[in-house]
Design a protein around this motif. Structure first.
Motif, mmCIF file in Angstrom:
data_model
loop_
_atom_site.group_PDB
_atom_site.id
_atom_site.type_symbol
_atom_site.label_atom_id
_atom_site.label_comp_id
_atom_site.label_asym_id
_atom_site.label_seq_id
_atom_site.Cartn_x
_atom_site.Cartn_y
_atom_site.Cartn_z
ATOM 1 N N LEU A 45 0.818 -1.210 0.000
ATOM 2 C CA LEU A 45 0.000 0.000 0.000
ATOM 3 C C LEU A 45 0.853 1.261 0.000
ATOM 4 O O LEU A 45 0.414 2.310 -0.483
ATOM 5 C CB LEU A 45 -0.929 0.000 1.218
ATOM 6 N N TRP A 48 1.652 1.650 -3.740
ATOM 7 C CA TRP A 48 0.449 2.122 -4.440
ATOM 8 C C TRP A 48 -0.774 1.768 -3.621
ATOM 9 O O TRP A 48 -0.889 0.635 -3.165
ATOM 10 C CB TRP A 48 0.327 1.500 -5.829
ATOM 11 N N PRO A 49 -1.649 2.710 -3.359
ATOM 12 C CA PRO A 49 -1.657 4.104 -3.836
ATOM 13 C C PRO A 49 -0.836 5.056 -3.003
ATOM 14 O O PRO A 49 -0.782 6.240 -3.282
ATOM 15 C CB PRO A 49 -3.137 4.461 -3.781
ATOM 16 N N GLY A 53 -2.442 8.863 -1.340
ATOM 17 C CA GLY A 53 -3.549 8.348 -2.142
ATOM 18 C C GLY A 53 -4.664 7.784 -1.283
ATOM 19 O O GLY A 53 -5.852 7.935 -1.607
ATOM 20 N N LEU A 54 -4.310 7.125 -0.163
ATOM 21 C CA LEU A 54 -5.328 6.591 0.739
ATOM 22 C C LEU A 54 -6.115 7.716 1.402
ATOM 23 O O LEU A 54 -7.332 7.626 1.563
ATOM 24 C CB LEU A 54 -4.665 5.709 1.802
ATOM 25 N N ASP A 56 -6.601 10.693 0.138
ATOM 26 C CA ASP A 56 -7.476 11.248 -0.896
ATOM 27 C C ASP A 56 -8.715 10.378 -1.092
ATOM 28 O O ASP A 56 -9.818 10.894 -1.320
ATOM 29 C CB ASP A 56 -6.709 11.378 -2.216
ATOM 30 N N LEU A 57 -8.521 9.053 -1.002
ATOM 31 C CA LEU A 57 -9.653 8.136 -1.200
ATOM 32 C C LEU A 57 -10.692 8.274 -0.100
ATOM 33 O O LEU A 57 -11.894 8.402 -0.382
ATOM 34 C CB LEU A 57 -9.142 6.697 -1.264
#
Length: 265
Positions: A45, A48-49, A53-54, A56-57
């Motif tokens: 993780l 990626w992301p 990114g996590l 943002d999700l």
């Protein structure tokens, strides 16, 4: 006179007992395997992301109800560092959940009879699936409706820019609440299987469970009607699913002796 086959039949677990130290060593090994799984999930993780990114999700539901250029803020000095790590750890646990449940299964499996092994592993898989469903329900439905409901009460003179630390803490509590609440069918099936309650009793308890579900939802969710209904209604539906599944599960998971006894007139 010859003994009955049941008396001659040996306990399949006879002679499989292990010393207490051996159990501790087995527990140590399983815990280490769990840690290895979490580390691997965390590394994947991180690639990626990634922590950003996590973030943002999980911020998608609330940002959909904020002004276009608005962002979540970090009030604490160390929040920009620790909050993404907390989210990364949470995501690693979710990603490795089947592996963690498998290690728990491997630890207890040697002490189970063959008919118990037959239903224990499917229950673990089903329980993991229900937990994923509960968390996905929060992420893709509950949060959007909840923040939309709250946003309607925000005065025009107030800029709703929540702190990222408090936001993450709030949604983590919701993930946990829904993940646990979605285990209702498992609890119902086990209660029937171990003859702690009958299906008829569960049906007669239906009205009380509806009240209980709304009380639990009021305690575990934020003080908005949307999230409370979003937890209470699925719990009531899952209770009905548990009643239906328990009827078949109790028959499927019986031992040969129990099946023979039930077949006798």
């Amino acid at each position: 006179m010859a003994d009955s086959p049941d008396k001659n039949k040996e306990d399949e677990l006879a002679g499989t007992e292990q010393p207490f130290v051996a159990h501790l060593m087995e527990l140590r090994d399983r815990l280490l395997y769990c840690v290895y799984g979490l580390v691997i999930a965390g590394i994947l993780l991180s690639i990626w992301p990634g922590p950003s990114g996590l973030i943002d999700l999980i911020a998608v539901p609330i940002r959909a109800h904020m002004p276009h250029d608005a962002k979540l803020i970090a009030v604490g000095v160390f929040s920009p560092f620790f909050v993404p790590l907390k989210v990364l750890l949470m995501a690693a646990v979710l990603l490795a959940l089947p592996w963690l449940m498998y290690q728990a299964w491997m630890f207890v499996a040697p002490g189970l009879y063959s008919h118990e092994k037959k239903f224990a592993l499917p229950l673990i898989i089903f329980g993991s699936f229900l937990a994923y469903c509960g968390i996905a329900f929060v992420q893709f439905f509950v949060l959007d409706k909840m923040f939309g409901f709250i946003q309607r009460f925000t005065p025009a003179s107030v800029a709703a820019t929540p702190d990222i630390a408090s936001y993450v803490e709030s949604i983590l509590s919701l993930y946990l609440a829904f993940g646990v609440a979605f285990q209702v069918p498992i609890v119902v099936m086990l209660l029937v299987r171990f003859e702690m309650v009958t299906i008829d009793k569960l049906k007669s308890f239906r009205g009380y469970f509806i009240v209980l579900a709304f009380v639990v939802a009021a305690v575990l969710t934020p003080p908005d009607v949307v999230s409370q209904l979003a937890l209470a209604i699925p719990m009531c539906l899952l209770y009905e699913v548990g009643i239906i599944a328990a009827r078949y599960f109790s028959k499927f998971s019986k031992s040969p002796e129990e099946s023979a006894d039930s077949a006798q007139p």
